[in-house]
Design an enzyme around this catalytic site. Sequence first.
Site, PDB file in Angstrom:
ATOM      1  N   ASN A   1       1.319  -1.415  -0.323  1.00  0.00           N
ATOM      2  CA  ASN A   1      -0.064  -0.222  -0.222  1.00  0.00           C
ATOM      3  C   ASN A   1       1.122   1.159   0.075  1.00  0.00           C
ATOM      4  OD1 ASN A   1      -2.017   2.013   0.861  1.00  0.00           O
ATOM      5  ND2 ASN A   1      -3.411   0.683   1.479  1.00  0.00           N
ATOM      6  N   ASP A   2       1.048   1.435   1.089  1.00  0.00           N
ATOM      7  CA  ASP A   2       2.149   2.521   1.200  1.00  0.00           C
ATOM      8  C   ASP A   2       3.243   2.916   0.661  1.00  0.00           C
ATOM      9  OD1 ASP A   2      -0.078   3.862   3.409  1.00  0.00           O
ATOM     10  OD2 ASP A   2       1.719   2.580   5.129  1.00  0.00           O
TER      11      ASP A   2
END
Length: 465
Positions: free
Chosen positions: A391-392
């Site tokens: 994700n990040d």
Amino acid sequence: MSFWEFTVDASYFIAAVLFIIGLKRMGSPKTAKSGIKWAGIGMALATVVTLWHPAMEAGFFRYVLMILAIVIGGAGAWYTGKKVEMTAMPQMVALYNGMGGGAAAAIALVEMYSGSAFDHGTTVLTLAVIGALIGGVSFSGSLIAWAKLEGKMKKTIRLPGQQLINGSVAAITVILGIAIIASDGSAPVLVTLFFLLSLAFGVLLTNPIGGADMPVVISMYNAFTGLAVAFEGFVLGNAAMIIAGTVVGAAGTLLTLLMANGMNRSISNVLFAGFGVDDGAEADGPEGEMKSVEAFDAAASFAYSDSLIIVPGYGLAVAQAQHKLWEFVQMLEKEHDVDVKFAIHPVAGRMPGHMNVLLAEAGVPYDKIFDLEEINAEFPNADAALVIGANDVVNPAARTDESSPIYGMPILDVDKAREVYVVKRGKGTGFSGVQNALFFGDNTRMVFGDAKQVCTDLANGLKQL
């Protein structure tokens, strides 16, 4: 020098060499397994030789207690090491690291309570005090890190005036340490208060830090533990402890700096900024709609691609999907002649090397796995990119949005691929609590579902083509 003293010193030297060789080989996934074995042999040699150290002069009963402790600790570590899931590996590292810091602090306490540290002069006593402080902070702080990663502490608590409280506790602890050094003899009350405050400081320092920063914190406490062990090695006059602690402390420090740089963060920012304190709560971010597709459609797109770059993340580990993913990749390569590579971000997963070990467990060859610096230039030429559980580390806001908390963080340039497919269980944010702009991109399609089931569906989709 007697024969036994020469034998012990020579054995410690050999153990130190084995430690360094092991640590060097742990730096690469290809040689990490053998590195652990080399370091393990060095530790076994140092432990056995220490039992016959001429300076010990321990009675029979003490030997029995030491051997019993080794057996119980070794058996427990063997059992938990065999049973632990890959997703829980960071927690285990934090827990074991904390035990090391606690052991170093315990050595210092015994030496100070007995008065031995006072007998060796101011320098040795100072090292004992510093080792106790660092070890105590590492012990309690690592336990908090373990509790956060294990889900035992689901809410991060920030007290009013948190930094003032932390600074006050740190100052009082240092003052007590100086008072111990300045005392003429054993000071049990001061030593007890000093140790309790060092434990409290570890808790206060770690508790406000968000879960997104826990990997950096664990690495930092690993460095603390190494330093504490090295200082106590000076107190005991044990060369093996000095060398091993110094090596671990240096390696932990370098790894901490590497991870902080990988997130474009300073250590002070990690410790005091409170980034990610909501631990995955919904956050403001890009507006728009996520476009979803079925696994079959994604499989068809991959089959007609010339190149595919896969970015694994923590979600892959949680679903235990690495084996199904590798089966799917083998089908793409053999039946559709697709060039497949894996891209690993420095802070992917919950600790450095987490994804490398996960892929190696599934049998993915090392020459297919590339670091951020090696693979980023290939994304613009890739026909497709597949993000599974990450994700990040793929959020383009880190490049474009100066108001984003992750702005400036080096990311994998997944959004530059011709087509992007993201496997995700739901629409929530990442571990940092920051919404991902990639999910709303024009060239991005979301495949919602459990990663293991999606990988199975991808493979089944290829069979139908």
